[in-house]
Design a protein around this motif. Sequence first.
Motif, PDB file in Angstrom:
ATOM      1  N   ARG A   1       3.775  -4.235  -1.559  1.00 57.78           N
ATOM      2  CA  ARG A   1       4.854  -3.570  -2.290  1.00 57.78           C
ATOM      3  C   ARG A   1       6.019  -4.555  -2.438  1.00 57.78           C
ATOM      4  O   ARG A   1       6.415  -5.216  -1.486  1.00 57.78           O
ATOM      5  CB  ARG A   1       5.306  -2.321  -1.537  1.00 57.78           C
ATOM      6  N   TRP A   2       6.579  -4.652  -3.621  1.00 59.77           N
ATOM      7  CA  TRP A   2       7.662  -5.586  -3.931  1.00 59.77           C
ATOM      8  C   TRP A   2       7.267  -7.036  -3.685  1.00 59.77           C
ATOM      9  O   TRP A   2       8.031  -7.847  -3.170  1.00 59.77           O
ATOM     10  CB  TRP A   2       8.929  -5.216  -3.167  1.00 59.77           C
TER      11      TRP A   2
ATOM     12  N   LEU B   1      11.196   7.302  -1.530  1.00 59.46           N
ATOM     13  CA  LEU B   1      11.859   6.424  -2.502  1.00 59.46           C
ATOM     14  C   LEU B   1      12.051   7.121  -3.842  1.00 59.46           C
ATOM     15  O   LEU B   1      13.093   6.978  -4.488  1.00 59.46           O
ATOM     16  CB  LEU B   1      11.051   5.141  -2.670  1.00 59.46           C
TER      17      LEU B   1
ATOM     18  N   CYS C   1       1.101   5.028 -12.365  1.00 57.68           N
ATOM     19  CA  CYS C   1       1.943   4.469 -11.315  1.00 57.68           C
ATOM     20  C   CYS C   1       2.936   5.507 -10.811  1.00 57.68           C
ATOM     21  O   CYS C   1       3.317   6.443 -11.530  1.00 57.68           O
ATOM     22  CB  CYS C   1       2.681   3.240 -11.835  1.00 57.68           C
TER      23      CYS C   1
ATOM     24  N   PHE D   1       9.716   0.847  -7.730  1.00 64.17           N
ATOM     25  CA  PHE D   1       8.580   0.014  -7.329  1.00 64.17           C
ATOM     26  C   PHE D   1       8.434  -1.214  -8.229  1.00 64.17           C
ATOM     27  O   PHE D   1       7.968  -2.255  -7.787  1.00 64.17           O
ATOM     28  CB  PHE D   1       7.291   0.834  -7.345  1.00 64.17           C
TER      29      PHE D   1
ATOM     30  N   ARG E   1       4.031  -1.407 -12.619  1.00 63.20           N
ATOM     31  CA  ARG E   1       4.876  -0.696 -11.655  1.00 63.20           C
ATOM     32  C   ARG E   1       6.183  -0.246 -12.304  1.00 63.20           C
ATOM     33  O   ARG E   1       6.778  -0.985 -13.088  1.00 63.20           O
ATOM     34  CB  ARG E   1       5.154  -1.586 -10.445  1.00 63.20           C
TER      35      ARG E   1
ATOM     36  N   ALA F   1       6.366   6.501  -0.549  1.00 59.37           N
ATOM     37  CA  ALA F   1       6.654   6.549  -1.981  1.00 59.37           C
ATOM     38  C   ALA F   1       7.475   7.780  -2.329  1.00 59.37           C
ATOM     39  O   ALA F   1       8.407   7.719  -3.133  1.00 59.37           O
ATOM     40  CB  ALA F   1       5.340   6.535  -2.773  1.00 59.37           C
TER      41      ALA F   1
ATOM     42  N   GLU G   1       0.545   4.394  -5.734  1.00 60.12           N
ATOM     43  CA  GLU G   1       0.970   3.012  -5.976  1.00 60.12           C
ATOM     44  C   GLU G   1      -0.202   2.094  -6.346  1.00 60.12           C
ATOM     45  O   GLU G   1       0.025   0.951  -6.759  1.00 60.12           O
ATOM     46  CB  GLU G   1       1.690   2.457  -4.746  1.00 60.12           C
TER      47      GLU G   1
ATOM     48  N   ARG H   1      10.446  -1.099   2.708  1.00 60.19           N
ATOM     49  CA  ARG H   1       9.000  -1.232   2.517  1.00 60.19           C
ATOM     50  C   ARG H   1       8.237  -0.242   3.403  1.00 60.19           C
ATOM     51  O   ARG H   1       7.115   0.155   3.082  1.00 60.19           O
ATOM     52  CB  ARG H   1       8.560  -2.670   2.804  1.00 60.19           C
TER      53      ARG H   1
ATOM     54  N   VAL I   1       0.161  -2.324  -2.650  1.00 59.37           N
ATOM     55  CA  VAL I   1       0.472  -1.342  -1.614  1.00 59.37           C
ATOM     56  C   VAL I   1       0.706  -2.045  -0.287  1.00 59.37           C
ATOM     57  O   VAL I   1       0.341  -3.211  -0.108  1.00 59.37           O
ATOM     58  CB  VAL I   1      -0.664  -0.308  -1.479  1.00 59.37           C
TER      59      VAL I   1
ATOM     60  N   THR J   1       2.914   9.941  -6.557  1.00 59.72           N
ATOM     61  CA  THR J   1       3.216   8.990  -5.482  1.00 59.72           C
ATOM     62  C   THR J   1       2.204   7.851  -5.398  1.00 59.72           C
ATOM     63  O   THR J   1       2.282   7.023  -4.499  1.00 59.72           O
ATOM     64  CB  THR J   1       3.262   9.711  -4.123  1.00 59.72           C
TER      65      THR J   1
END
Length: 497
Positions: free
Chosen positions: A66-67, A278, A89, A163, A159, A275, A105, A271, A62, A103
């Motif tokens: 994230r990523w 996205l 997820c 995500f 994920r 959530a 993560e 980023r 998170v 939502t």
Amino acid sequence: MIRRVLGLAAACAVAAAVLAAPATRAAADAGPVVATDKGKVEGVATDLGRVFRGIPFAAPPVGPLRWKPPQAAAAWDGVRPATEHGRPCAQNGSPFMGRDQVTNEDCLYLDVYTPARASGNLPVIVWIHGGAFAYGSGTTYDAQRLAAAGNVVVSINYRLGVFGFLAHPGLPAAEGAGNFGIQDQQAALRWVKANAAAFGGDAGNVTIAGQSAGSGSVCSHVLSPSSRGLFHRAVMQSGPCQLVARTLPDAEATGTGLAQEIGCATAECLRGRSAAELLDATAPAEGESALSLSFAPTTGTPVLPKPAADAFPAGEYAKVPMMIGTTLHEASTLLLSSGVEGDPDSAIVRAMTNAAFACPARRDAKVLEDRVPVHMYEFTEPNVPSVYATPPELELGAYHGAELPLLFDFPLRPIDLNPAQERLAATMIGYWSRFAATGDPNGPGLPAWPAYRPVIGKVQNLHADGVTNVRDARYYTDHTCAIWDNTAGLPDIPGTE
């Protein structure tokens, strides 16, 4: 079209528990306790064995994570309750999951199932759920029956969707862009390597298994240099390796398009988005199939240097025993996801099944069998109650995912098997367990299952009326593989054009 086909993995996803991750407490007062490398966990004892739920295998991905590649989970003091599942997820709602948008993560948790007495070096099966790489949860699958047969079973989350599989020019491929979900799975496999013995398992005998997108994930590990040594056998159910082929340029184009759609010029801007934003931007449009695939494992990257079509002939893959299989009417659920009744006997269901599953799976087996032991099956039992929220009168044949209720239970959607199907389930659990233990599904009391060989070999036919096998030459003819092995064209899935 080929990239879309992998999206049918959503059909194997059924409703999962949406429960909060457990908090740490000072001491255990009931239930089995196991010491992991991060701290002690307390599970629950059942009639069939022991279950440990919601164990973190990586830090919550998170905020700034994230990523990013998965990071190590934090250690804890005392005994952590492992009695409730981790939360699924983040994902959009789907006709298969039967829930609203999720939502969350903070989702990198796993469940462990063991026999009642798991003091020896038992084979370990790591189950990777399906769901189009965009839906589903490892918590859906209750593996107590499979564990009671003498296995330690680990069911994992990873994920999903944007995500787990976003690529963008602003995200370095060297850090996992396009494959964060695969990296999560690798982190779970490293957790298994470190902790299998504590649960009675053998870290040197790990089988990775999955269905649909889970099978595509297994294929990704077979192909990935960074997964070498983390597993020793592979089971691929209804997700041929040759369909895992999204390229980095295509993946980055998708990511750039997403960024533009929500008004972002950079990955850092993405980023900072919620959530929900996205997920809304990546939800299927009205009239579009939930099986449309926008995010999936990405080749031409350090995690996946080559697609199977290039890597297999070159011998660039993990040389481990493999089990490869499909169901007879895979595509009936593809059409169902598009709002079309998928008559299992229709020409379009047969064509889509042959083109996207039966013949590609055979091609995988054919190119692999001269280097590694391969056993191939086809699940043909047509009367398994549906794992999807479909009208009971709807007939789907041996649908995509029909074999799953014979291997797992689904607590939120109980499925009753008839006596013949229960016998088939016992046979299949025997096959899967023997394969996990030895790399060969054959064993005492089980119908003989010959290794696959092109033309002269056999494909095991899994049916409640009796397990038999058919010659590869007949399988090739019955599935019209002479057509599908020599054409790049596949039938379109309604709703994905």
